[in-house]
Motif scaffolding. Structure first.
Motif, mmCIF file in Angstrom:
data_model
loop_
_atom_site.group_PDB
_atom_site.id
_atom_site.type_symbol
_atom_site.label_atom_id
_atom_site.label_comp_id
_atom_site.label_asym_id
_atom_site.label_seq_id
_atom_site.Cartn_x
_atom_site.Cartn_y
_atom_site.Cartn_z
ATOM 1 N N SER A 88 10.257 78.684 33.626
ATOM 2 C CA SER A 88 11.590 78.594 33.007
ATOM 3 C C SER A 88 12.269 79.950 32.982
ATOM 4 C CB SER A 88 11.591 78.029 31.581
ATOM 5 O OG SER A 88 10.389 77.592 31.159
ATOM 6 N N GLY A 117 1.105 77.230 29.715
ATOM 7 C CA GLY A 117 0.701 76.184 28.775
ATOM 8 C C GLY A 117 -0.803 75.952 28.775
ATOM 9 N N ARG A 158 6.594 69.665 33.963
ATOM 10 C CA ARG A 158 6.884 69.997 32.558
ATOM 11 C C ARG A 158 7.913 71.114 32.468
ATOM 12 N NH1 ARG A 158 1.070 71.989 32.819
ATOM 13 N NH2 ARG A 158 1.162 74.226 32.473
HETATM 14 N N1 ASP Z 1 5.469 76.908 33.305
HETATM 15 C C1 ASP Z 1 6.072 76.507 32.071
HETATM 16 C C2 ASP Z 1 7.435 77.144 31.922
HETATM 17 O O1 ASP Z 1 7.697 78.169 32.477
HETATM 18 C C3 ASP Z 1 5.211 76.842 30.895
HETATM 19 C C4 ASP Z 1 3.964 76.005 30.955
HETATM 20 O O2 ASP Z 1 3.979 74.862 30.476
HETATM 21 O O3 ASP Z 1 2.961 76.440 31.512
HETATM 22 O O4 ASP Z 1 8.284 76.606 31.281
#
Ligand code: ASP
Length: 432
Positions: free
Chosen positions: A293, A375, A407
């Motif tokens: 993100s 996560g 996600r």
């Molecule tokens: N990769 C996800 C993010 O950057 C975070 C995660 O759920 O590992 O939003």
């Protein structure tokens, strides 16, 4: 003076008319998947192209967060006006994350992906492997440690170090305070205010430029990751062995992304949620391809302002903060994964345990950084909170990189919808 350059961009409709870009990005993803499955070794070699695109995106995150948050606050004109939208943003983050977790818990209890796995070789192998990650002293492993870490994440003793480590929260806190001071200076800081707006505007144009190569960058990112995964030919077997678990996570994410969040958007803004998703599609596809993100943030800001036409003041304040702390998809996944691990090991979780999972998954998602597979790390806290074997992570490890993409997409959608919802809480004279 309050009319930031980003505002005028949105008003002029500049930058519109590149809707085709979404189609190009989609084509890039489809082509990448085809290449990765036909010639996986060759596809894996495209990694460098993906890395260049990713680095170009990441390169602007820190300056963009600083100037966009400052622009947003300066646009409000007076820090005291931040009270209502600030409370609305925090309320939105917490409520939607909890809703995501509840959806996850219901779905995993209905699908029951871990049923009958207790004595299988898969679970025995996971136990034999031991806890997957060596313990890192800097990572909290209890709820208390997590809360302490979360509060301390807000404050830094070294702003440059935070910038180096891409720790966005202290940068956001600094930018809010600094911009608030500028608004009190009035004409004394006129030049500085202009500079901030101009740098912000130039960085947004940088994002637009980057989006021109996005289809190629995304093609390389997806082809190389799927190529690498498919190179040894075990991808399909791995997918099948945890297929039910993946179904649970993906169904939960789909319910949250296509029903819960759209409903919230419609209730608060009366916007057509599916049109909104299309308007945000470049950001959503970038999230799907980068699994980060934070790296997606520049595109999220650009799409939210230029395509979804949300007030820059809301976008500039809600999305940088959201990219760091608002992670609905991550929270949902953490809850599903923890309960799946319990089911697989034949451990019965009572209602109270499931409530503990819900609360810790929410906190763990807030604490997770907006980077790939963050996560997975904070999930240790959820497992520990209800005494589940950390070894269980081995069961879900092989497909985590893939679920991460979905996600992250929901995380980014949650941030964008948050900006649209909080826009309604901005003081009327500002929102005009
Ligand atoms: N990769 C996800 C993010 O950057 C975070 C995660 O759920 O590992 O939003």
């Amino acid at each position: 003076m309050n009319d930031s350059p980003a505002d005028s961009n949105a008003k002029n409709g500049k930058n519109s008319g590149h809707g085709n870009l979404t189609l190009w990005i989609l084509a890039g993803i489809v082509l990448a998947l085809i290449v990765a499955f036909i010639v996986p070794d060759l596809a894996a070699k495209l990694a460098i192209g993906g890395e260049i695109f990713l680095n170009l995106l990441k390169m602007i995150v820190v300056p963009l967060v600083i100037t966009s948050v400052m622009s947003g606050i300066i646009g409000l004109g007076d820090i005291r006006k931040l009270g209502k939208p600030g409370a609305a943003a925090i309320g939105y983050y917490v409520t939607t994350t909890l809703m995501a977790v509840i959806v996850g818990i219901i779905v995993v209890n209905v699908i029951h992906p871990g049923a009958g796995m207790a004595d299988t070789d898969q679970v025995k192998a996971a136990m034999a492997q031991g806890a997957p990650e060596p313990k890192d002293a800097s990572r909290p492993d209890s709820v208390g440690g997590l809360l302490h870490g979360l509060v301390m994440l807000l404050f830094t003793d070294n702003l440059l170090k935070s910038a180096l480590d891409v720790q966005l929260l202290p940068l956001i806190i600094f930018s809010i305070i600094f911009a608030a001071i500028l608004t009190m200076h009035g004409s004394k800081s006129e030049v500085l205010v202009k500079v901030i707006h101009q740098v912000n505007d130039a960085l947004m144009d940088f994002v637009l430029l980057l989006m021109k190569i996005a289809p190629l960058g995304i093609f390389c990112l997806v082809a190389s990751r799927f190529g690498e995964a498919n190179a040894d030919g075990t991808l399909m077997t791995e997918l099948k062995s945890v297929g039910k678990y993946m179904t649970a996570v993906l169904s939960g994410l789909a319910i949250h992304g296509f029903i819960t969040l759209p409903l919230i958007l419609w209730l608060f803004t009366r916007r057509n949620p599916y049109r909104f998703i299309v308007q945000m599609s470049k950001a959503l596809l970038t999230a799907l391809s980068t699994a980060s993100s934070s790296a997606t943030l520049p595109v999220t800001i650009e799409s939210a302002i230029d395509e979804a036409r949300i007030s820059p003041k809301s976008v500039e304040f809600v999305t940088p903060l959201g990219a760091t702390i608002n992670m609905d998809g991550t929270a949902l996944y953490e809850a599903v994964a923890a309960i799946f691990i319990a089911q697989a090991f034949g451990i019965q979780l009572e209602l109270t345990d499931q409530i503990v999972v819900a609360i810790t998954a929410t906190l763990a998602a807030i604490g997770a950084a907006g980077i790939p597979e963050a996560g997975l790390v904070t999930m240790i806290i959820v497992l520990k909170a209800v005494d589940l074997p950390i070894e269980g992570i081995a069961l879900i490890l092989s497909v985590d990189w893939l679920l991460d993409r979905f996600r992250t997409t929901i995380n980014v959608l949650g941030d964008a919808i948050g900006a649209a919802v909080v826009e309604k809480a901005l003081p009327a004279e500002i929102n005009a």
